[in-house]
Design a protein around this motif. Structure first.
Motif, PDB file in Angstrom:
ATOM      1  N   LYS A  24      86.819 145.575 -91.382  1.00  0.00           N
ATOM      2  CA  LYS A  24      85.473 146.025 -91.948  1.00  0.00           C
ATOM      3  C   LYS A  24      86.344 147.099 -93.264  1.00  0.00           C
ATOM      4  CE  LYS A  24      81.173 146.449 -92.308  1.00  0.00           C
ATOM      5  NZ  LYS A  24      79.405 146.682 -91.654  1.00  0.00           N
ATOM      6  N   ALA A  25      87.286 147.558 -92.923  1.00  0.00           N
ATOM      7  CA  ALA A  25      86.952 149.158 -93.965  1.00  0.00           C
ATOM      8  C   ALA A  25      88.722 148.678 -94.916  1.00  0.00           C
ATOM      9  CB  ALA A  25      88.039 149.839 -93.040  1.00  0.00           C
ATOM     10  N   ASP A  26      88.978 147.336 -94.744  1.00  0.00           N
ATOM     11  CA  ASP A  26      89.872 146.876 -95.788  1.00  0.00           C
ATOM     12  C   ASP A  26      89.138 145.478 -96.990  1.00  0.00           C
ATOM     13  OD1 ASP A  26      92.142 148.651 -94.341  1.00  0.00           O
ATOM     14  OD2 ASP A  26      92.306 147.346 -93.797  1.00  0.00           O
ATOM     15  N   TRP A  27      88.078 145.573 -95.828  1.00  0.00           N
ATOM     16  CA  TRP A  27      86.890 144.807 -97.215  1.00  0.00           C
ATOM     17  C   TRP A  27      86.603 145.105 -98.748  1.00  0.00           C
ATOM     18  CZ3 TRP A  27      82.604 142.802 -94.483  1.00  0.00           C
ATOM     19  CH2 TRP A  27      83.302 142.620 -92.743  1.00  0.00           C
ATOM     20  N   ARG A  28      87.387 144.315 -99.474  1.00  0.00           N
ATOM     21  CA  ARG A  28      87.209 144.871-101.091  1.00  0.00           C
ATOM     22  C   ARG A  28      86.450 143.887-102.125  1.00  0.00           C
ATOM     23  NH1 ARG A  28      88.719 148.641 -98.736  1.00  0.00           N
ATOM     24  NH2 ARG A  28      90.752 149.442 -99.254  1.00  0.00           N
ATOM     25  N   ILE A  29      86.421 144.339-103.048  1.00  0.00           N
ATOM     26  CA  ILE A  29      85.648 143.473-104.507  1.00  0.00           C
ATOM     27  C   ILE A  29      86.363 143.502-105.458  1.00  0.00           C
ATOM     28  CG2 ILE A  29      83.568 143.629-105.691  1.00  0.00           C
ATOM     29  CD1 ILE A  29      82.406 146.407-103.694  1.00  0.00           C
ATOM     30  N   GLY A  30      86.622 142.001-105.762  1.00  0.00           N
ATOM     31  CA  GLY A  30      87.193 141.396-106.771  1.00  0.00           C
ATOM     32  C   GLY A  30      85.929 140.867-107.632  1.00  0.00           C
ATOM     33  N   THR A  31      85.989 141.521-108.881  1.00  0.00           N
ATOM     34  CA  THR A  31      85.005 140.264-110.177  1.00  0.00           C
ATOM     35  C   THR A  31      85.729 140.289-111.563  1.00  0.00           C
ATOM     36  OG1 THR A  31      83.000 142.009-109.875  1.00  0.00           O
ATOM     37  CG2 THR A  31      82.873 141.074-111.761  1.00  0.00           C
ATOM     38  N   GLU A  32      85.408 138.663-111.476  1.00  0.00           N
ATOM     39  CA  GLU A  32      86.030 138.123-112.359  1.00  0.00           C
ATOM     40  C   GLU A  32      84.891 137.937-113.080  1.00  0.00           C
ATOM     41  OE1 GLU A  32      88.274 134.525-111.211  1.00  0.00           O
ATOM     42  OE2 GLU A  32      89.481 135.872-109.440  1.00  0.00           O
ATOM     43  N   HIS A  33      84.850 137.569-114.744  1.00  0.00           N
ATOM     44  CA  HIS A  33      84.232 137.281-115.581  1.00  0.00           C
ATOM     45  C   HIS A  33      84.508 136.281-117.192  1.00  0.00           C
ATOM     46  CE1 HIS A  33      84.534 140.772-118.341  1.00  0.00           C
ATOM     47  NE2 HIS A  33      83.653 140.153-119.220  1.00  0.00           N
ATOM     48  N   GLU A  34      84.038 135.735-117.539  1.00  0.00           N
ATOM     49  CA  GLU A  34      84.447 135.376-118.595  1.00  0.00           C
ATOM     50  C   GLU A  34      83.337 135.491-119.656  1.00  0.00           C
ATOM     51  OE1 GLU A  34      86.187 131.615-115.566  1.00  0.00           O
ATOM     52  OE2 GLU A  34      84.520 130.800-117.125  1.00  0.00           O
ATOM     53  N   LYS A  35      84.243 135.179-120.666  1.00  0.00           N
ATOM     54  CA  LYS A  35      83.174 135.664-122.565  1.00  0.00           C
ATOM     55  C   LYS A  35      83.788 134.569-123.547  1.00  0.00           C
ATOM     56  CE  LYS A  35      85.804 139.273-121.711  1.00  0.00           C
ATOM     57  NZ  LYS A  35      86.974 139.537-120.456  1.00  0.00           N
ATOM     58  N   PHE A  36      82.865 134.395-124.549  1.00  0.00           N
ATOM     59  CA  PHE A  36      83.251 133.315-125.468  1.00  0.00           C
ATOM     60  C   PHE A  36      83.436 134.236-126.802  1.00  0.00           C
ATOM     61  CE2 PHE A  36      80.425 130.112-123.811  1.00  0.00           C
ATOM     62  CZ  PHE A  36      81.389 129.236-123.094  1.00  0.00           C
ATOM     63  N   CYS A  85      80.874 129.392-119.261  1.00  0.00           N
ATOM     64  CA  CYS A  85      81.798 130.408-118.914  1.00  0.00           C
ATOM     65  C   CYS A  85      80.809 131.313-117.520  1.00  0.00           C
ATOM     66  CB  CYS A  85      81.792 131.571-120.167  1.00  0.00           C
ATOM     67  SG  CYS A  85      82.432 131.382-121.359  1.00  0.00           S
ATOM     68  N   THR A  86      81.578 131.706-116.971  1.00  0.00           N
ATOM     69  CA  THR A  86      81.627 132.128-115.287  1.00  0.00           C
ATOM     70  C   THR A  86      81.639 133.666-114.598  1.00  0.00           C
ATOM     71  OG1 THR A  86      80.451 131.380-113.283  1.00  0.00           O
ATOM     72  CG2 THR A  86      83.019 131.478-114.076  1.00  0.00           C
ATOM     73  N   VAL A  87      80.654 134.330-114.433  1.00  0.00           N
ATOM     74  CA  VAL A  87      80.774 135.872-113.352  1.00  0.00           C
ATOM     75  C   VAL A  87      80.598 135.045-112.391  1.00  0.00           C
ATOM     76  CG1 VAL A  87      78.485 135.930-113.692  1.00  0.00           C
ATOM     77  CG2 VAL A  87      80.675 137.642-113.214  1.00  0.00           C
ATOM     78  N   GLN A  88      81.965 135.541-111.453  1.00  0.00           N
ATOM     79  CA  GLN A  88      82.188 135.456-109.794  1.00  0.00           C
ATOM     80  C   GLN A  88      82.511 136.607-109.373  1.00  0.00           C
ATOM     81  OE1 GLN A  88      85.394 132.046-109.694  1.00  0.00           O
ATOM     82  NE2 GLN A  88      86.433 133.539-108.607  1.00  0.00           N
ATOM     83  N   VAL A  89      82.343 136.498-108.087  1.00  0.00           N
ATOM     84  CA  VAL A  89      83.100 138.117-106.951  1.00  0.00           C
ATOM     85  C   VAL A  89      83.623 137.204-106.022  1.00  0.00           C
ATOM     86  CG1 VAL A  89      80.901 137.879-105.804  1.00  0.00           C
ATOM     87  CG2 VAL A  89      82.252 139.913-105.978  1.00  0.00           C
ATOM     88  N   ASN A  90      85.582 138.160-105.649  1.00  0.00           N
ATOM     89  CA  ASN A  90      85.730 137.833-104.650  1.00  0.00           C
ATOM     90  C   ASN A  90      86.089 138.711-103.208  1.00  0.00           C
ATOM     91  OD1 ASN A  90      86.602 135.546-106.265  1.00  0.00           O
ATOM     92  ND2 ASN A  90      88.515 136.599-107.272  1.00  0.00           N
ATOM     93  N   LEU A  91      85.302 138.011-102.574  1.00  0.00           N
ATOM     94  CA  LEU A  91      85.097 139.200-100.710  1.00  0.00           C
ATOM     95  C   LEU A  91      86.044 138.842 -99.677  1.00  0.00           C
ATOM     96  CD1 LEU A  91      81.008 139.287-101.227  1.00  0.00           C
ATOM     97  CD2 LEU A  91      82.631 140.655-102.280  1.00  0.00           C
ATOM     98  N   ASP A  92      86.038 138.888 -99.188  1.00  0.00           N
ATOM     99  CA  ASP A  92      86.800 139.220 -97.804  1.00  0.00           C
ATOM    100  C   ASP A  92      86.097 138.931 -96.066  1.00  0.00           C
ATOM    101  OD1 ASP A  92      88.971 140.020 -99.162  1.00  0.00           O
ATOM    102  OD2 ASP A  92      88.883 142.501 -98.831  1.00  0.00           O
TER     103      ASP A  92
END
Length: 456
Positions: free
Chosen positions: A28-40, A177-184
């Motif tokens: 858990k100490a190494d869990w991270r957050i990666g946010t992606e988003h697209e725009k026109f 277009c979307t916004v998403q988050v990548n989690l561990d």
């Protein structure tokens, strides 16, 4: 869209496929957050979408970011198609939308700082060339023929295949277009619990972030047209996979699912080789028609996993894929929502309690209803507005339990990033509802006003 994967030798045993995903398990100490988003992007005067080349173009924006802010080039076939810096990537969607794939960071404060810095950089470059960007789930006016296809081999192959399956694949590529988050996840069991919650509650994210009520110049009857598009794209690789909720689900079951999805391509020596409709199982045996005698590698497997498009998916981490692209402040709300639900054990259990009694018909029904009616959706005895209220409350409790302060110590936790969602729950209005109010009210049906009033 994902970039080509690298590393990993030949696949000599099927067990390597599950082990590849399981190798992403972290304490858990190494869990991270990666946010992606697209725009026109669009030209400020004509409102036309940006071409790849020219004085006002995607190439000009990428070049400006490179020259002014120290991003390193990513090229394919001699063409500038992306940028890299500090673990983050700027890349192009098929129709020219600009995407930030953020670096994995520890807190929502950090991911929001990254989003803010990126958008300030983009705006400074765009202002100098008469370009603007807007966050929406679907292009409100532009037609298919107006949208360029970016010069990437992956997109050329996908475009050809999308014309043969479903009816909306090419629409997805060019005009959503979307916004998403990548989690561990910490273990296989943790992955299973998180993925079930992510898939079951993805319609809540679709409803809360609904931001695409217009298409080809008029209201389309949905609050999230982007979600509607994904429902008729390619049945082999989209939707809410029912097997995830069956007893015994784990990495091996995901392998079986992925192996049943037809291939798109193989990436070799800087180019994409057409493997459309071919079998990864054949590839593992050295029997792929596109590369006879050549055996698949783990990087090929990693690439193949990026061609699965369910509402949430597993690679070495988990991706939440159900939200429309949107206003600046909501780009930080999406990671806050999912981190709050999934990164605190009590919140995760409470989130699963909301959904664990549903059958597949209810899950699929919520997905459809969310795209049409947003927070007004109902499926059986499930009311989306009440469900969203409960989910946001649970996310708030999860963020409060994380108790991660801002860098200056003045902000005690991450809960304020949910403020936009709390407003939606309180008012019952999503961004799409607000857009429709403006369209039928002060805009008097003039949809071109969306560009000036909603651009970043």
């Amino acid at each position: 869209m994902s970039i080509p994967q690298s590393g990993g030798g030949p696949i000599t045993d099927r067990s390597q496929l599950a082990e590849y995903m399981e190798s992403g398990c972290k304490p858990k100490a190494d869990w991270r957050i990666g946010t992606e988003h697209e725009k026109f992007g669009f030209c400020a005067d004509s409102l036309a979408p940006l071409p790849y080349d020219g004085e006002r173009s995607i190439h000009a924006v990428l070049s400006g970011l490179r020259d002014r802010y120290g991003w390193a080039e990513v090229r394919e076939g001699g063409k500038l198609i992306g940028l890299q810096k500090g673990g983050a990537n700027v890349s192009l969607e098929p129709g020219g939308a600009l995407e930030l794939s953020g670096a994995p960071v520890e807190t929502i404060h950090q991911t929001c700082d990254e989003v803010n810095e990126h958008l300030r950089e983009v705006r400074s470059v765009a202002d100098g060339i008469g370009v603007r960007f807007i966050g929406l789930g679907a292009a409100p006016i532009w037609t298919h023929d107006e949208m360029p296809l970016m010069p990437k081999g992956r997109y050329e192959l996908m475009d050809a295949y999308m014309g043969k399956v479903g009816t909306m694949g090419r629409t997805m590529m060019r005009r959503t277009c979307t916004v998403q988050v990548n989690l561990d996840f910490g273990s296989e069991a943790d992955m299973v619990k998180k993925l079930r919650v992510a898939l079951a509650l993805q319609p809540v994210a679709t409803a809360l972030f609904a931001n695409s009520p217009f298409f080809e110049g008029k209201p389309n009857g949905h609050v999230s047209w982007r979600s509607r598009v994904w429902r008729d794209l390619d049945a082999d690789r989209t939707g809410i996979p029912a097997f995830v909720f069956e007893d015994g689900f784990g990495f091996e079951a995901w392998v079986d699912y992925a192996l049943d999805v037809p291939m798109y391509f193989v990436y070799r020596d800087g180019r994409y080789i057409d493997a459309l409709g071919m079998s990864f199982r054949d590839f593992m045996r050295g029997e792929l028609p596109a590369l006879p005698g050549e055996v698949a590698t783990l990087s090929d497997w990693a690439d193949h996993l990026t061609t699965l498009f369910p509402e949430a998916r597993i690679k070495k981490y988990m991706e939440m894929r159900g939200a429309d692209g949107g206003p600046w402040r909501r780009l930080c709300a999406l990671p806050a929502f999912w981190v709050g639900l999934l990164y605190d054990e009590a919140a995760l259990d409470a989130a699963w309690d909301l959904a664990k009694g549903w059958d597949q018909a209810t899950r699929d029904g919520l997905r459809v209803a969310a795209s049409v009616d947003g927070l007004r959706a109902t499926v059986g005895d499930v009311a989306m507005h009440d469900l969203a209220r409960q989910a946001v409350d649970i996310a708030h409790a999860g963020l409060r339990a994380r108790a991660v302060p801002g860098a200056n110590g003045l902000i005690v936790d991450e809960t304020h990033f949910l403020s936009a969602l709390r407003e939606s729950v309180e008012t019952g209005k999503t961004p799409a509802d607000e857009l429709l109010d403006d369209y039928h009210g002060p805009w008097n049906g003039d949809l071109t006003r969306i560009y000036a009033e909603r651009a970043y």
